[in-house]
Write an enzyme that holds these catalytic residues in place. Structure first.
Site, PDB file in Angstrom:
ATOM      1  N   HIS A   2      22.809 -33.500   0.551  1.00  0.00           N
ATOM      2  CA  HIS A   2      21.399 -32.816   0.559  1.00  0.00           C
ATOM      3  C   HIS A   2      20.315 -33.159  -0.106  1.00  0.00           C
ATOM      4  O   HIS A   2      19.451 -32.995  -1.130  1.00  0.00           O
ATOM      5  CB  HIS A   2      20.917 -31.651   1.212  1.00  0.00           C
ATOM      6  CG  HIS A   2      19.877 -30.794   1.204  1.00  0.00           C
ATOM      7  ND1 HIS A   2      19.447 -29.906   2.169  1.00  0.00           N
ATOM      8  CD2 HIS A   2      18.414 -31.653   2.024  1.00  0.00           C
ATOM      9  CE1 HIS A   2      18.441 -29.440   3.196  1.00  0.00           C
ATOM     10  NE2 HIS A   2      18.079 -30.760   2.754  1.00  0.00           N
ATOM     11  N   HIS A  27      16.048 -48.747  -3.848  1.00  0.00           N
ATOM     12  CA  HIS A  27      17.651 -49.748  -4.345  1.00  0.00           C
ATOM     13  C   HIS A  27      18.756 -48.752  -5.250  1.00  0.00           C
ATOM     14  O   HIS A  27      19.161 -48.650  -6.287  1.00  0.00           O
ATOM     15  CB  HIS A  27      17.047 -50.650  -4.488  1.00  0.00           C
ATOM     16  CG  HIS A  27      16.728 -50.461  -6.022  1.00  0.00           C
ATOM     17  ND1 HIS A  27      17.432 -51.362  -6.673  1.00  0.00           N
ATOM     18  CD2 HIS A  27      15.318 -50.489  -6.875  1.00  0.00           C
ATOM     19  CE1 HIS A  27      16.978 -50.379  -8.580  1.00  0.00           C
ATOM     20  NE2 HIS A  27      15.992 -50.704  -8.132  1.00  0.00           N
TER      21      HIS A  27
END
Length: 211
Positions: free
Chosen positions: A142, A133
């Site tokens: 990446h 979250h």
């Protein structure tokens, strides 16, 4: 939906699988390792310059290149409107309804992206990674296979978090930085460095984006 992939390597194979898993079509894979245009198993292949003959309003583009700096360089070369790029999410991924994604981003199988996370443009969320979250993953970053970003982590532009690495809550990792595979990031990491280990320590400064 129809897609053109820029890049024809191992990374592009995984993206192609994600596209087909959504019952969409890859019509071309373009890479400058090819000198001319040809057809292979119903897919056009050729140099990147061939895109002008293949692109239409119903076709989206994905930069199917794993190297972050190369992905940015290709977007600068193409100079295409953001609407030309697609976002590909494998159907096995678990995505919060409150998470947001930019364009050109790919989400591989079994990825988890939890509440209120913000994912930028041309990002790779690779197989099985977890973005908890309130994380921010900026453009051209990446997150490698099985890496874990715990709550509130910020990963800046162009940074790679290596496979099976973990990043503690609220940590900030700077831009164009490399976190080595299997590392545990417990302190903030600055821009343009390589950090590895448990806990992760800076081992070198990166002089260019290709280091």
């Amino acid at each position: 939906m129809r897609y053109i992939l820029i890049g024809d390597s191992g990374h592009s194979k995984v993206i192609e699988d994600c596209i087909r898993a959504n019952n969409h079509q890859v019509i071309a894979k373009l890479d400058d390792k090819y000198e001319s245009v040809f057809k292979e198993r119903a897919c056009m292949k050729g140099p990147i310059s061939a895109i002008s003959d293949l692109l239409d309003e119903k076709t989206k583009i994905i930069i199917a290149v794993g190297h972050n700096a190369a992905r940015r360089k290709i977007t600068e070369r193409l100079q295409l409107a953001k609407e030309r790029y697609g976002t590909v999410i494998h159907p096995s991924a678990i995505i919060s309804s409150s998470a947001t994604f930019g364009y050109g981003t790919v989400v591989m199988p079994n990825v988890v992206v939890n509440a209120d996370s913000i994912i930028g443009n041309h990002v790779i969320l690779n197989t099985g990674c977890i973005v908890e979250h309130d994380c921010i993953v900026q453009s051209f970053a990446h997150i490698s296979p099985s890496a874990v970003l715990t709550g509130g982590v910020s990963v800046q532009e162009g940074t790679q978090v290596g496979a099976r690495s973990s990043v503690n809550p609220t940590i900030q990792i700077g831009k164009w930085t490399m976190i080595g595979a299997g590392s545990a990031v417990i302190d903030n990491i600055p821009d343009y460095v390589t950090a590895v280990g448990v806990p992760a320590k800076i081992i070198k400064e990166r002089r260019t984006l290709n280091d």
